[in-house]
Design an enzyme around this catalytic site. Structure first.
Site, PDB file in Angstrom:
ATOM      1  N   LYS A 226       0.850  -1.178   0.000  1.00 35.65           N
ATOM      2  CA  LYS A 226       0.000   0.000   0.000  1.00 35.65           C
ATOM      3  C   LYS A 226       0.889   1.233   0.000  1.00 35.65           C
ATOM      4  O   LYS A 226       1.749   1.394   0.863  1.00 35.65           O
ATOM      5  CB  LYS A 226      -0.889  -0.024   1.248  1.00 35.65           C
ATOM      6  CG  LYS A 226      -1.775   1.183   1.401  1.00 35.65           C
ATOM      7  CD  LYS A 226      -2.717   0.996   2.573  1.00 35.65           C
ATOM      8  CE  LYS A 226      -3.568   2.216   2.808  1.00 35.65           C
ATOM      9  NZ  LYS A 226      -4.476   2.003   3.956  1.00 35.65           N
ATOM     10  N   LYS A 279      -2.303  -1.442  -3.798  1.00 43.19           N
ATOM     11  CA  LYS A 279      -3.195  -0.299  -3.659  1.00 43.19           C
ATOM     12  C   LYS A 279      -2.394   0.985  -3.714  1.00 43.19           C
ATOM     13  O   LYS A 279      -1.391   1.069  -3.006  1.00 43.19           O
ATOM     14  CB  LYS A 279      -3.920  -0.425  -2.308  1.00 43.19           C
ATOM     15  CG  LYS A 279      -4.739   0.758  -1.904  1.00 43.19           C
ATOM     16  CD  LYS A 279      -5.300   0.528  -0.540  1.00 43.19           C
ATOM     17  CE  LYS A 279      -6.056   1.772  -0.133  1.00 43.19           C
ATOM     18  NZ  LYS A 279      -6.534   1.683   1.214  1.00 43.19           N
TER      19      LYS A 279
HETATM   20  C1  PBG Z   1      -7.073   2.908   5.802  1.00 40.53           C
HETATM   21  C2  PBG Z   1      -7.561   2.905   4.393  1.00 40.53           C
HETATM   22  C3  PBG Z   1      -7.468   3.941   3.453  1.00 40.53           C
HETATM   23  C4  PBG Z   1      -8.079   3.470   2.292  1.00 40.53           C
HETATM   24  C5  PBG Z   1      -8.536   2.185   2.561  1.00 40.53           C
HETATM   25  N1  PBG Z   1      -8.186   1.848   3.858  1.00 40.53           N
HETATM   26  C6  PBG Z   1      -6.987   5.318   3.575  1.00 40.53           C
HETATM   27  C7  PBG Z   1      -5.617   5.631   3.980  1.00 40.53           C
HETATM   28  O1  PBG Z   1      -4.723   4.781   4.033  1.00 40.53           O
HETATM   29  O2  PBG Z   1      -5.416   6.808   4.272  1.00 40.53           O
HETATM   30  C8  PBG Z   1      -8.228   4.232   1.014  1.00 40.53           C
HETATM   31  C9  PBG Z   1      -9.201   3.663   0.043  1.00 40.53           C
HETATM   32  C10 PBG Z   1      -9.611   4.601  -1.032  1.00 40.53           C
HETATM   33  O3  PBG Z   1      -9.007   5.665  -1.253  1.00 40.53           O
HETATM   34  O4  PBG Z   1     -10.580   4.263  -1.733  1.00 40.53           O
HETATM   35  N2  PBG Z   1      -8.039   2.379   6.677  1.00 40.53           N
END
Ligand code: PBG
Length: 357
Positions: A226, A279
């Site tokens: 991520k 992601k």
């Molecule tokens: C953290 C999380 C995030 C997203 C999914 N889980 C945000 C982040 O890391 O700040 C982002 C998903 C999206 O942008 O659609 N719980």
């Protein structure tokens, strides 16, 4: 030389070449819809999709998210109708994000058996038992500081780690909280838990705890790779989980790195992850391909995140591109890069378009 003479020369050269080597004509296989269908390399199916849902407190709430047209925060009583629609479109799974009633430094509602997510899980399981319920396991929506872990902040006299900066997201101290969240979700009936915080060791800690609590059957979908991405902006409105200060760069990955993704994924495999994830999706198609090739043994998910969704929706709303074509092309591209599953806010629209043919 006149144009006509030039064409004559080119034609003669081509004819000679064709006599020696039959000209390859890829267009032969594109002539009709049936031929194109026969040689299509990548499939896109509603069965590949996971639909994210934002669950909030209250009664009969459907609060639209301005930066994500078509997506709303929903109260638990609104979920049955939505998940029935999801199942009807043959989308197999939803992924839940909760917005708590109140926030605190630890995020206590996150592991409360009567918190918004456990209640949502039970409501969904009652409405559509066969739907796969995946839950996000992270702290950021629940903590008052909006960070994905406990912070190195003085509580009394000194902060826990003198040599780490004030406000640093603590690693090992956060693990027990993530474990409690995963257990609360499993107890409520979650089918899969998905830790998203990029905390080292989170998969192993959750796996061990689940196994020790009679949840050996519950898979872990790791947000293995991520990135610290600007494309999460609209999600942070939707889930109300933006950091109140600083950023997430001390735990999420640097967008410049791909080889490091192999290290993250290898660790999660070793710790017992059942799925890997990359992601965001579209700016990281090379990383999806890399993981698909290096870890063929695990199903791979890609998260087509909020910013990717918002871009297409905004352009379509302006009449700048055809939404249906752009969405199906983007999702096909993510599949072609090597993702088995796509977490996407387009899931229901795309499933409908695929059904219409
Ligand atoms: C953290 C999380 C995030 C997203 C999914 N889980 C945000 C982040 O890391 O700040 C982002 C998903 C999206 O942008 O659609 N719980």
């Amino acid at each position: 030389m006149t144009i006509a003479t030039q064409q004559q020369v080119i034609h003669e050269e081509e004819t000679t070449a064709m006599a020696r080597f039959p000209l390859a004509r890829p267009r032969r296989l594109r002539a009709t819809p049936a031929l194109r269908r026969m040689v299509r390399e990548t499939s896109l199916d509603a069965g590949d999709f996971i639909y994210p849902l934002f669950v909030t407190h209250g009664q009969d709430v459907a609060r639209p998210i301005a930066s994500m047209p078509g997506v709303s925060q929903l109260s638990v009583d609104r979920l049955p109708a939505v998940v029935e629609a999801v199942a009807k479109l043959t989308v197999p799974a939803v992924m839940l994000f909760g917005i708590p009633e109140s926030k605190d430094p630890v995020g206590l509602e996150n592991f409360d058996p009567d918190g918004v997510i456990p209640r949502a899980i039970r409501a969904i399981k009652e409405a559509v038992p066969e739907l796969v319920v995946i839950t996000d396991v992270c702290l950021c929506e629940y903590t008052d500081h909006g960070h994905c872990g406990l912070l190195n902040t003085a509580n009394g006299d000194a902060r826990p780690h003198a040599y780490l900066p004030e406000g640093y997201v603590l690693n090992d101290e956060t693990l027990p909280v993530l474990v409690r969240v995963a257990l609360a979700h499993a107890e409520a009936g979650a089918d899969i838990v998905a830790p998203s915080g990029m905390i080292d060791g989170m998969v192993g800690a959750i796996r061990t705890a689940l196994d020790g609590a009679d949840f050996a059957h519950v898979p872990v979908m790791s947000y293995a790779v991520k990135y610290a991405s600007s494309f999460y902006g609209p999600f942070r409105d939707a889930a109300e989980g933006a950091p109140k200060f600083g950023d997430r760069k001390s735990h999420q990955m640097d967008p410049a790195n791909a080889r490091e993704a192999l290290r993250e994924a290898a660790l999660d495999v070793a710790e017992g992850a059942d799925f890997l994830m990359v992601k965001p999706a579209l700016p990281y198609l090379d990383v999806i391909r890399l993981l698909r090739d290096k870890f063929p043994q695990l199903p791979l998910a890609a998260y087509n995140v909020s910013g990717e969704y918002a871009m297409i929706r905004a352009a379509a709303a302006n009449g700048w591109l055809d939404e249906r074509g752009a969405v199906l092309e983007a999702l096909t591209g993510i599949r072609r890069a090597g993702a088995d599953l796509i977490i996407t806010y387009h899931a229901l629209d795309a499933a409908r378009w695929l059904q219409e043919g």
